[in-house]
Design an enzyme around this catalytic site. Sequence first.
Site, PDB file in Angstrom:
ATOM      1  N   GLY A  61     -16.059 -13.913   9.083  1.00  0.00           N
ATOM      2  CA  GLY A  61     -15.716 -13.985   7.666  1.00  0.00           C
ATOM      3  C   GLY A  61     -16.708 -14.873   6.945  1.00  0.00           C
ATOM      4  O   GLY A  61     -17.431 -15.645   7.587  1.00  0.00           O
ATOM      5  N   CYS A  87     -17.540 -15.306  15.483  1.00  0.00           N
ATOM      6  CA  CYS A  87     -18.202 -15.969  14.348  1.00  0.00           C
ATOM      7  C   CYS A  87     -17.251 -16.929  13.619  1.00  0.00           C
ATOM      8  O   CYS A  87     -16.908 -17.959  14.169  1.00  0.00           O
ATOM      9  CB  CYS A  87     -18.809 -14.917  13.424  1.00  0.00           C
ATOM     10  SG  CYS A  87     -20.019 -15.630  12.300  1.00  0.00           S
ATOM     11  N   TYR A  88     -16.809 -16.603  12.402  1.00  0.00           N
ATOM     12  CA  TYR A  88     -15.865 -17.515  11.730  1.00  0.00           C
ATOM     13  C   TYR A  88     -14.625 -17.721  12.609  1.00  0.00           C
ATOM     14  O   TYR A  88     -14.116 -18.840  12.727  1.00  0.00           O
ATOM     15  CB  TYR A  88     -15.459 -16.975  10.351  1.00  0.00           C
ATOM     16  CG  TYR A  88     -14.366 -17.813   9.701  1.00  0.00           C
ATOM     17  CD1 TYR A  88     -14.673 -18.973   8.997  1.00  0.00           C
ATOM     18  CD2 TYR A  88     -13.013 -17.463   9.838  1.00  0.00           C
ATOM     19  CE1 TYR A  88     -13.665 -19.772   8.451  1.00  0.00           C
ATOM     20  CE2 TYR A  88     -12.010 -18.248   9.289  1.00  0.00           C
ATOM     21  CZ  TYR A  88     -12.343 -19.401   8.595  1.00  0.00           C
ATOM     22  OH  TYR A  88     -11.355 -20.175   8.060  1.00  0.00           O
ATOM     23  N   HIS A 173     -21.987 -11.530  17.060  1.00  0.00           N
ATOM     24  CA  HIS A 173     -21.140 -10.359  16.763  1.00  0.00           C
ATOM     25  C   HIS A 173     -21.330  -9.279  17.826  1.00  0.00           C
ATOM     26  O   HIS A 173     -22.292  -8.508  17.756  1.00  0.00           O
ATOM     27  CB  HIS A 173     -21.522  -9.775  15.391  1.00  0.00           C
ATOM     28  CG  HIS A 173     -21.091 -10.629  14.248  1.00  0.00           C
ATOM     29  ND1 HIS A 173     -19.875 -10.491  13.645  1.00  0.00           N
ATOM     30  CD2 HIS A 173     -21.726 -11.640  13.609  1.00  0.00           C
ATOM     31  CE1 HIS A 173     -19.761 -11.389  12.670  1.00  0.00           C
ATOM     32  NE2 HIS A 173     -20.873 -12.090  12.624  1.00  0.00           N
ATOM     33  N   GLU A 175     -19.702  -6.608  18.126  1.00  0.00           N
ATOM     34  CA  GLU A 175     -19.361  -5.293  17.573  1.00  0.00           C
ATOM     35  C   GLU A 175     -20.524  -4.614  16.858  1.00  0.00           C
ATOM     36  O   GLU A 175     -20.463  -3.430  16.535  1.00  0.00           O
ATOM     37  CB  GLU A 175     -18.165  -5.426  16.609  1.00  0.00           C
ATOM     38  CG  GLU A 175     -18.436  -6.099  15.260  1.00  0.00           C
ATOM     39  CD  GLU A 175     -18.445  -7.636  15.303  1.00  0.00           C
ATOM     40  OE1 GLU A 175     -18.688  -8.200  16.377  1.00  0.00           O
ATOM     41  OE2 GLU A 175     -18.252  -8.255  14.241  1.00  0.00           O
ATOM     42  N   SER A 231      -6.209  21.220   1.519  1.00  0.00           N
ATOM     43  CA  SER A 231      -7.454  21.387   0.756  1.00  0.00           C
ATOM     44  C   SER A 231      -8.406  22.326   1.480  1.00  0.00           C
ATOM     45  O   SER A 231      -9.449  22.682   0.957  1.00  0.00           O
ATOM     46  CB  SER A 231      -8.128  20.029   0.607  1.00  0.00           C
ATOM     47  OG  SER A 231      -8.600  19.607   1.877  1.00  0.00           O
ATOM     48  N   GLY A 232      -8.050  22.701   2.723  1.00  0.00           N
ATOM     49  CA  GLY A 232      -8.953  23.550   3.497  1.00  0.00           C
ATOM     50  C   GLY A 232      -9.842  22.729   4.412  1.00  0.00           C
ATOM     51  O   GLY A 232     -10.554  23.274   5.240  1.00  0.00           O
ATOM     52  N   GLY A 233      -9.798  21.418   4.278  1.00  0.00           N
ATOM     53  CA  GLY A 233     -10.572  20.538   5.154  1.00  0.00           C
ATOM     54  C   GLY A 233      -9.828  20.343   6.464  1.00  0.00           C
ATOM     55  O   GLY A 233      -8.686  20.773   6.619  1.00  0.00           O
ATOM     56  N   VAL A 234     -10.499  19.642   7.398  1.00  0.00           N
ATOM     57  CA  VAL A 234      -9.912  19.507   8.727  1.00  0.00           C
ATOM     58  C   VAL A 234      -8.629  18.657   8.709  1.00  0.00           C
ATOM     59  O   VAL A 234      -7.656  18.973   9.395  1.00  0.00           O
ATOM     60  CB  VAL A 234     -10.957  18.966   9.745  1.00  0.00           C
ATOM     61  CG1 VAL A 234     -11.432  17.589   9.385  1.00  0.00           C
ATOM     62  CG2 VAL A 234     -10.391  18.963  11.157  1.00  0.00           C
ATOM     63  N   ASP A 235      -8.583  17.610   7.867  1.00  0.00           N
ATOM     64  CA  ASP A 235      -7.419  16.709   7.893  1.00  0.00           C
ATOM     65  C   ASP A 235      -6.149  17.427   7.461  1.00  0.00           C
ATOM     66  O   ASP A 235      -5.127  17.397   8.150  1.00  0.00           O
ATOM     67  CB  ASP A 235      -7.635  15.495   6.978  1.00  0.00           C
ATOM     68  CG  ASP A 235      -8.967  14.834   7.218  1.00  0.00           C
ATOM     69  OD1 ASP A 235      -9.429  14.885   8.369  1.00  0.00           O
ATOM     70  OD2 ASP A 235      -9.551  14.298   6.264  1.00  0.00           O
ATOM     71  N   SER A 236      -6.213  18.070   6.283  1.00  0.00           N
ATOM     72  CA  SER A 236      -4.984  18.685   5.774  1.00  0.00           C
ATOM     73  C   SER A 236      -4.606  19.932   6.574  1.00  0.00           C
ATOM     74  O   SER A 236      -3.425  20.236   6.729  1.00  0.00           O
ATOM     75  CB  SER A 236      -5.118  18.999   4.286  1.00  0.00           C
ATOM     76  OG  SER A 236      -6.202  19.843   4.057  1.00  0.00           O
ATOM     77  N   LYS A 374     -11.542   9.793  11.387  1.00  0.00           N
ATOM     78  CA  LYS A 374     -11.834  11.229  11.314  1.00  0.00           C
ATOM     79  C   LYS A 374     -12.064  11.861  12.693  1.00  0.00           C
ATOM     80  O   LYS A 374     -11.576  12.952  12.976  1.00  0.00           O
ATOM     81  CB  LYS A 374     -13.092  11.432  10.469  1.00  0.00           C
ATOM     82  CG  LYS A 374     -13.386  12.852  10.142  1.00  0.00           C
ATOM     83  CD  LYS A 374     -13.008  13.102   8.731  1.00  0.00           C
ATOM     84  CE  LYS A 374     -13.019  14.526   8.341  1.00  0.00           C
ATOM     85  NZ  LYS A 374     -12.442  14.672   6.998  1.00  0.00           N
TER      86      LYS A 374
END
Length: 518
Positions: A61, A87-88, A173, A175, A231-236, A374
Site C-alpha cells: 500500500g 511490502c507495506y 512483491h 506477485e 448480450s450474446g457474450g460469453v458471460d451472459s 473471465k
Amino acid sequence: MKKANSRVEQHRVAVIDFGSQYTRLIARRLRSLGVYSEIIPYFEWNQEKKALYHAVVLSGGPSSVTQNKSPRIDIESFLGLPTLAICYGHQFLAEALGGKAGPGEPEFGRVEFELKEVHPIFKGLPQRFVVWMSHSDQVLEAPPEFKIIGKTERTPIAAMVNDQKKVLSLQFHPEVAHTENGTQIIENWLSWSGINRSWDVEEYLVMVEREIRRALSQSKKPNAKILCAVSGGVDSTTLSFVLQKFAPGRVYSVFVNHGLLRKNEEKEVIEAFQRNRLKLDYIDASKRFLKKLKGVKDPEKKRKIIGKTFIEIFEDFAKKHPDIEFLAQGTLYPDVIESGKGAGASVIKSHHNVGGLPRKLKLKLIEPFRFFFKDEVRELARKVGVPDNFVKRHPFPGPGLAIRIIGPVTEESLKVLREADSIFLEELKKWNLYDSVWQAFAVLLPVKTVGVKGDARHYGRVIVLRSVNSVDGMTADCSSLPLNFLKHVSSRITNEIPEVTRVVYDLSSKPPATIEWE
Ligand code: XMP
C-alpha cells in the site's frame, strides 16, 4: 467449509487490501495456483471474517507505518492464520508484532535479493535472484520469534518468517511478473502453510449453484422466475446455461438491442440461440437508447444512462410477466472492483451493469459470477456445454459501441465504426489471428485530419485499431500484430469507408491505459 462432493476441503485465502496497485494480481496468482481468494478492504476486515478464511495476505500500500492515520487492522483478527505479508503489509506486521519499521534506504524497481539461509519458502530457488521493490520505509527490527531469511544490499530484512505460526513477510512483491520466482515463492508459501489447492472448475460450479440457490431463497414463492439479461457474450450466455441447469423452467433470457451492437450482431446472437434450441426474448430498443444518448459526451454519463435504460426495459418486461422476481446479470469480479464496489478501490469505470443500477431496483439481483474472473467463466462455459463460438468470442462491453465512439453517439458515427470494426474482425479471422488475441476492435475519434482521396484534399475521420493480449482484462498488452496485416486492414478501411482517411494502431498497455477508450 466442506462442499458436498469435494475431494478435499476447499481453503479460502483473504487478501487484505491496504491500497496497493498490485492487490488484484495477488488474488489472481492465488486463484491460478488453485486457491480461492477474495480481496477484502482493510476497513472491512474483522474477527468475524477471520472465521471464514484459512489464511491471509496483507497487501502492500502507499502509506507509511510512521503515520498515525495509516491503514491498520487488529492483530487478533489475523493472528493464528497462516500469513503472507507484502511490502507495506510486511512493515505493518513487523510493527504490530513488536518489531520496528520506519524510514530506510529506498528501493524502486529490480533489485538483487540474496537468501540468508535454506528454507522451505525458497525450495528449488537459486541463492540470488531479482525481485521487484517499491518502498521507502523498511523493517528495522524483526519481531520476536521471527527469523530473517533474505536480504538485499539496502534492505537487511527483506524476508522474514515465523516457522511456528507460518508467517512469511516480504519487503518485495512476489506477485509482480518482474520478480523472478515470485509465483514459486507464493506456491511454496501455500505448501508450507498447508493450504489446499482445490479451486477448479468443479468448485466453480458448486459456488455458482450455491449462489443461485441462496439468491432464490430470498423469495417466498417456490416458482418465482428469473430474467436473465443476455448480450450474446460469453458471460451472459454461460449465465443463461447455468440458470437453466440449476433453475430449469424458471428463466426468461432477454436480449435487448440498444442500437450500439456491432455489425450483424443481433442476427448472429438470435440465430446462435436458435441453433442451440435456447429460448430467447428479443427487444429492439435502439431508438430509445439513442434518443437518451443524444449529445452526451462524458463516458461515465454514457455508461450510467445505458445502465439505467437497460434496467427500465427489464422492469417493463417484468411488469408484463409478474412472476419475475429476479434479475440475473453476468457481472464479473473485475467489474465489481473497477466500479469501486470492491476493496476500497477508486472508481476506474462504472461498468454499466454495476454503476448504472438504480438505488431502488424493483427486481432482486442474482450475480453468480461476481467473484469470478473471465478465464474462470470461460472454463465454466466449456463445462456446462456452451458452444465454442460463444466461449471464444472476444469480450464486448455492455455499453457497446457507445464507449468506442469518443464524443457524442450519432447514427453516422455508428455506421462508420461498425464498418471499420467489421473489416478488422473479418481480417483477423481470415489471417487466423482472432483466437490469438484477447480482444480486438475499432474506435472512432472525434477529430478530423487532412488526407488525400482521388487526388483531392479530403478532411476525414480517424479510426483507431485496438488489439490486446490479456488473461483476465485487468492488465493488458497491445498485441504484436504483423505490420503487413495492419497495413492491409488500414488499406481496406480507407478504401471502403469514404469518411475515413486515417487509421492508427493503439500501442498502449493497461495500465496506464485501459482496454476500452472510455
Ligand atoms: P477496461 O476498458 O476497463 O476493460 O480496461 C476491461 C474489460 O472490461 C470490458 N468492459 C466492460 N464490460 N461493461 C461491460 O460489460 C462495461 O461497462 C465495461 N467497460 C469495460 C472491456 O471490454 C474489457 O474486456
